[in-house]
Design a protein around this motif. Structure first.
Motif, PDB file in Angstrom:
ATOM      1  N   LEU A   1       0.815  -1.216   0.000  1.00 25.92           N
ATOM      2  CA  LEU A   1       0.000   0.000   0.000  1.00 25.92           C
ATOM      3  C   LEU A   1       0.845   1.261   0.000  1.00 25.92           C
ATOM      4  N   ASN A   2       1.939   1.248   0.711  1.00 25.51           N
ATOM      5  CA  ASN A   2       2.818   2.417   0.804  1.00 25.51           C
ATOM      6  C   ASN A   2       4.192   2.025   0.276  1.00 25.51           C
ATOM      7  N   PRO A   3       4.516   2.371  -0.981  1.00 25.68           N
ATOM      8  CA  PRO A   3       5.801   1.950  -1.552  1.00 25.68           C
ATOM      9  C   PRO A   3       6.991   2.741  -1.048  1.00 25.68           C
ATOM     10  N   GLY A   4       6.755   3.790  -0.248  1.00 27.19           N
ATOM     11  CA  GLY A   4       7.862   4.559   0.284  1.00 27.19           C
ATOM     12  C   GLY A   4       8.745   5.120  -0.816  1.00 27.19           C
TER      13      GLY A   4
ATOM     14  N   GLY B   1       6.703   4.695  -8.025  1.00 30.85           N
ATOM     15  CA  GLY B   1       6.942   4.879  -9.446  1.00 30.85           C
ATOM     16  C   GLY B   1       7.875   3.876 -10.075  1.00 30.85           C
ATOM     17  N   LEU B   2       8.411   2.940  -9.300  1.00 27.14           N
ATOM     18  CA  LEU B   2       9.363   1.975  -9.832  1.00 27.14           C
ATOM     19  C   LEU B   2       8.745   0.597 -10.014  1.00 27.14           C
TER      20      LEU B   2
ATOM     21  N   LEU C   1      18.027   1.693  -6.190  1.00 27.15           N
ATOM     22  CA  LEU C   1      16.951   0.833  -6.664  1.00 27.15           C
ATOM     23  C   LEU C   1      16.923   0.758  -8.189  1.00 27.15           C
ATOM     24  N   ARG C   2      17.041   1.914  -8.817  1.00 26.24           N
ATOM     25  CA  ARG C   2      16.958   1.953 -10.277  1.00 26.24           C
ATOM     26  C   ARG C   2      18.091   1.172 -10.929  1.00 26.24           C
ATOM     27  N   ARG C   3      19.299   1.328 -10.380  1.00 26.72           N
ATOM     28  CA  ARG C   3      20.431   0.611 -10.956  1.00 26.72           C
ATOM     29  C   ARG C   3      20.355  -0.880 -10.636  1.00 26.72           C
TER      30      ARG C   3
END
Length: 388
Positions: free
Chosen positions: A320-323, A327-328, A381-383
């Motif tokens: 519920l809360n992606p912190g 958007g990822l 996270l993105r990498r």
């Protein structure tokens, strides 16, 4: 309406503009004006102006421009997208009313643009006096620093409570719809809302677990800890039972320097009684909000947090809360914070559906820059998601 630099999401007004192309062009034009500092022709709704005075908005935008430099690219679709400079990217969401006035604006934490996972890791060490990080994929460690060393993690310890509860539900020992009754001894301080419920209020296990994770409700936490037992949860967290404080005990000790020192000086077997006595009186909110007290916290290594989170990642209350993972993609998240303590722990899947866990803990006797930590963690996270 509010403007946020960080993980919180502003409420927005949903409106209809003439068409997607026209709406996108109008949104882009307003963003360009805001980011250039030339806001003479930018108008906001009355509701937005009441929530975000002009001086506050100008100050936030000036700070953003100074940090990221000139914006070179704006990607937008449906009012959501990315602002990109030479060195940063910033998540953005903007809503305009039919007259083209700003009705909602959300700016995420600036995220450093990094070439690879190694470069993302390099941006973590300077976030505080003690920093640990961990990235795993299908159990394999992709990056780690101090991941086996316990640091204070704040509310991330609640993953241990959820893990025990979910295991008991799977084993048929209890059900999510079982009703508990709220008692005075469970009543803690915010975050959360259950502290304001009346005595004997009925709360299902599912509701308590959802509030504990998605809103970090401390009263819900203590209600579940009381049900499951301190020894059982401590074993799940792999810490000594006498080191596991309820949130009410934690706040009570922070509120009373003499009790805190007595707890720290006591033999391990004597600590539970000291904490329980301190918690007989309601904690003082102002004192409890002060700096963290070294030793009075929940100390866990990131290895354990990832080991707890990954098997539970599909539970709805964790999503519920992606912190900082907003958007990822679908993400399970639980973090924790108090002055001097910050933790992010996220589980998600990459494009090949391989399970990932990424976690970061920062401890510092001074002030932790949560915005910088959020941006650096998002870069990690993105990498990690892009790692071959």
């Amino acid at each position: 309406m509010k403007v946020f630099f960080g993980a919180a999401l502003a409420a927005v007004v949903t409106v209809c503009l003439p068409g997607p192309a026209a709406a996108q062009e109008a949104e882009r034009a307003v963003l360009k004006a805001l980011l250039s500092g030339d806001t003479r022709n930018v108008e906001v709704t009355e509701e937005f102006a009441r929530a975000v005075p002009e001086a506050q908005l100008d100050g936030l935008l000036e700070t953003l421009r100074a940090q990221i430099g000139p914006v070179e690219e704006i990607e937008l679709e449906g009012g959501s997208g990315i602002l990109r400079s030479a060195t940063y990217q910033v998540p953005v969401k903007i809503t305009l009313d039919p007259a083209g006035r700003i009705a909602g604006l959300r700016l995420g934490a600036p995220e450093p643009l990094v070439a690879d996972l190694r470069a993302a890791v390099a941006g973590l060490a300077g976030l505080g006096a003690e920093v640990s990080w961990l990235v795993t994929r299908e159990g394999e460690v992709l990056a780690a620093g101090g991941a086996a060393h316990p640091l204070a993690v704040g509310s991330a310890f609640k993953l241990g409570i959820l893990s025990v509860l979910a295991r008991d539900v799977r084993a048929g020992k209890t059900d999510w719809d079982r009703v508990l009754r709220l008692g005075e001894s469970h009543r803690s301080l915010p975050s959360g809302r259950l502290q304001d419920f009346p005595d004997e209020a009925p709360v299902t296990l599912h509701t308590a677990a959802l509030l504990m994770i998605a809103e970090s409700d401390n009263t819900a936490t203590d209600l579940l800890l009381d049900l499951l037992g301190r020894d059982t949860v401590a074993e799940e967290l792999e810490i000594a039972p006498e080191a596991l404080l309820s949130t009410r005990e934690f706040f009570a000790l922070k509120s009373d320097p003499a009790a805190a020192q007595a707890w720290l000086d006591a033999e391990p077997q004597d600590r539970p009684a000291i904490a329980a006595e301190a918690a007989l009186m309601p904690p003082d909110p102002a004192a409890a909000a002060a700096r963290s007290v070294p030793g009075i916290e929940w100390y866990l290594p990131l290895e354990r947090l990832c080991a707890l989170l990954v098997p539970m990642a599909e539970l709805p209350m964790l999503q519920l809360n992606p912190g900082p993972a907003y958007g990822l993609g679908p993400a399970a998240y639980k973090g924790g914070s108090e002055p001097g303590v910050l933790n992010f722990t996220v589980a998600l899947r990459d494009a090949e559906e391989r399970p990932l866990c990424a976690a970061l803990t920062v401890n510092d006797p001074g002030v932790i820059d949560e915005q910088a930590a959020t941006g650096a963690f998002r870069a990690l996270l993105r990498r990690a998601l892009a790692q071959p």
